[in-house]
Enzyme design. Sequence first.
Site, mmCIF file in Angstrom:
data_model
loop_
_atom_site.group_PDB
_atom_site.id
_atom_site.type_symbol
_atom_site.label_atom_id
_atom_site.label_comp_id
_atom_site.label_asym_id
_atom_site.label_seq_id
_atom_site.Cartn_x
_atom_site.Cartn_y
_atom_site.Cartn_z
ATOM 1 N N ARG A 160 0.874 -1.176 0.000
ATOM 2 C CA ARG A 160 0.000 0.000 0.000
ATOM 3 C C ARG A 160 0.904 1.216 0.000
ATOM 4 O O ARG A 160 2.008 1.180 0.563
ATOM 5 C CB ARG A 160 -0.884 0.037 1.257
ATOM 6 N N GLU A 184 -4.303 7.805 -4.696
ATOM 7 C CA GLU A 184 -4.607 7.117 -5.963
ATOM 8 C C GLU A 184 -5.900 7.674 -6.531
ATOM 9 O O GLU A 184 -6.838 7.898 -5.767
ATOM 10 C CB GLU A 184 -4.737 5.604 -5.723
ATOM 11 N N HIS A 226 -2.261 0.429 -9.694
ATOM 12 C CA HIS A 226 -2.819 -0.518 -8.709
ATOM 13 C C HIS A 226 -3.498 -1.706 -9.407
ATOM 14 O O HIS A 226 -4.693 -1.964 -9.217
ATOM 15 C CB HIS A 226 -3.812 0.191 -7.767
HETATM 16 P P1 NAD Z 1 -1.092 -11.790 4.006
HETATM 17 O O1 NAD Z 1 -1.887 -11.533 5.245
HETATM 18 O O2 NAD Z 1 -1.134 -13.141 3.391
HETATM 19 O O3 NAD Z 1 0.442 -11.442 4.261
HETATM 20 C C1 NAD Z 1 0.903 -10.288 4.903
HETATM 21 C C2 NAD Z 1 2.167 -10.663 5.647
HETATM 22 O O4 NAD Z 1 2.814 -9.494 6.115
HETATM 23 C C3 NAD Z 1 1.889 -11.556 6.866
HETATM 24 O O5 NAD Z 1 2.697 -12.702 6.786
HETATM 25 C C4 NAD Z 1 2.280 -10.670 8.041
HETATM 26 O O6 NAD Z 1 2.813 -11.413 9.108
HETATM 27 C C5 NAD Z 1 3.347 -9.799 7.395
HETATM 28 N N1 NAD Z 1 3.638 -8.581 8.133
HETATM 29 C C6 NAD Z 1 2.796 -7.754 8.765
HETATM 30 N N2 NAD Z 1 3.471 -6.732 9.323
HETATM 31 C C7 NAD Z 1 4.781 -6.930 9.032
HETATM 32 C C8 NAD Z 1 5.976 -6.224 9.328
HETATM 33 N N3 NAD Z 1 5.937 -5.109 10.043
HETATM 34 N N4 NAD Z 1 7.141 -6.719 8.851
HETATM 35 C C9 NAD Z 1 7.178 -7.845 8.122
HETATM 36 N N5 NAD Z 1 6.071 -8.564 7.824
HETATM 37 C C10 NAD Z 1 4.903 -8.107 8.272
HETATM 38 O O7 NAD Z 1 -1.581 -10.699 2.972
HETATM 39 P P2 NAD Z 1 -1.278 -10.674 1.383
HETATM 40 O O8 NAD Z 1 -2.410 -11.275 0.659
HETATM 41 O O9 NAD Z 1 0.091 -11.151 1.138
HETATM 42 O O10 NAD Z 1 -1.362 -9.101 1.120
HETATM 43 C C11 NAD Z 1 -0.490 -8.216 1.799
HETATM 44 C C12 NAD Z 1 -0.909 -6.784 1.530
HETATM 45 O O11 NAD Z 1 -0.609 -6.468 0.187
HETATM 46 C C13 NAD Z 1 -2.416 -6.538 1.692
HETATM 47 O O12 NAD Z 1 -2.733 -6.183 3.007
HETATM 48 C C14 NAD Z 1 -2.689 -5.441 0.698
HETATM 49 O O13 NAD Z 1 -2.624 -4.188 1.332
HETATM 50 C C15 NAD Z 1 -1.576 -5.574 -0.330
HETATM 51 N N6 NAD Z 1 -2.061 -6.111 -1.616
HETATM 52 C C16 NAD Z 1 -1.883 -5.364 -2.734
HETATM 53 C C17 NAD Z 1 -2.296 -5.844 -3.963
HETATM 54 C C18 NAD Z 1 -2.106 -5.034 -5.229
HETATM 55 O O14 NAD Z 1 -2.892 -5.161 -6.140
HETATM 56 N N7 NAD Z 1 -1.071 -4.241 -5.322
HETATM 57 C C19 NAD Z 1 -2.920 -7.109 -4.049
HETATM 58 C C20 NAD Z 1 -3.072 -7.866 -2.898
HETATM 59 C C21 NAD Z 1 -2.628 -7.357 -1.675
#
Ligand code: NAD
Length: 308
Positions: free
Chosen positions: A226, A255, A274
């Site tokens: 994000r 955005e 995005h």
């Molecule tokens: P997820 O919950 O599977 O994985 C997130 C990971 O980040 C978890 O393993 C968590 O433990 C870790 N985490 C949290 N805080 C942390 C920190 N301070 N340091 C290191 N690791 C940390 O979620 P996901 O499906 O992998 O998605 C992650 C994020 O990516 C979402 O929350 C969303 O905001 C973003 N996302 C963006 C897109 C896009 O189109 N660009 C698509 C999907 C998700």
Amino acid sequence: MHVERLGIHDSVSAVFPPERLCEALADLHPEVVVVDDAAAISACDAVVTFAHEEAFLDLEWIHSIQAGYDRFPLPELEDRGIVLTNSTGIHGDSVGETVLGYMLGVSRRLQQYARQQERREWDKPDWDVPFTLAGESVCVVGLGTLGRGIADRADAIGMTVTGVRRSEEPVEGVDRVYASEDLHEAISGVRFVALATPLNEHTRGLIGEAELAAMDEESYLINVARGGVVDQDALVAALEDGEIRGAALDVFETEPLPEESPLWGFEEVTVTPHVAAFTREYYEGVAGIVRTNLERIAADGTFENRVV
Ligand code: NAD
């Protein structure tokens, strides 16, 4: 909880046609309908949505078609006993391939040639600019669905893969895992840093002036998490001052990215709107989670991907 009528909010059309999701869920017991105003929403028990609407606060269950849930008022949902679920788990392939594409675009200079083609320009890079990803390094910050999707592909192409997670527990395909406290050490000396954490109170501004200074001058920052995870002004300054070589950014503090943003103008910055997770199968992944949750509501009242 009993779901008799499930609304598919019109806002999902930001990612796919709502009718596709209705069709994919048409065989289920609850009636599944597209909703686009407060009256239609209030006639439902639950909703599948991209955006948040005040009218959802009278429902029992909200399902976000995104993995990120930063746009929802979590404390208010909790107070009102409204369940929020998200769509994590379905974006590993799409975002993993997008990030591999960003890295190949840099190493094989593909963006540069695309820009040149628009100008009908036949121009070769200096001999020492192109490189191969094999033998290069990437540090993936956040090793959930996205992070592992990125790590698997980087590993497969022969890169050295390191990662940062809240604990140091090992992850398959990741050569070394650092704990969050060791972020600076983890992101120094690697060619690519890829951000894949949620946006929350711990990760807002995770990459700022000090972290960009810790990165290698020849390195690239990739953000598919994000916009708020990166201090965007600090990033612009680091690019202008040559503290890092470039970036590939799918998400931004504001955005759409405003036209006047300097990020549009850097040769070594790739801006995508995005769309890292976009795929024509997106609605099928969402349908799978919604279907599972409807089955679980009927069976034992639990939820997959429950956030609140
Ligand atoms: P997820 O919950 O599977 O994985 C997130 C990971 O980040 C978890 O393993 C968590 O433990 C870790 N985490 C949290 N805080 C942390 C920190 N301070 N340091 C290191 N690791 C940390 O979620 P996901 O499906 O992998 O998605 C992650 C994020 O990516 C979402 O929350 C969303 O905001 C973003 N996302 C963006 C897109 C896009 O189109 N660009 C698509 C999907 C998700």
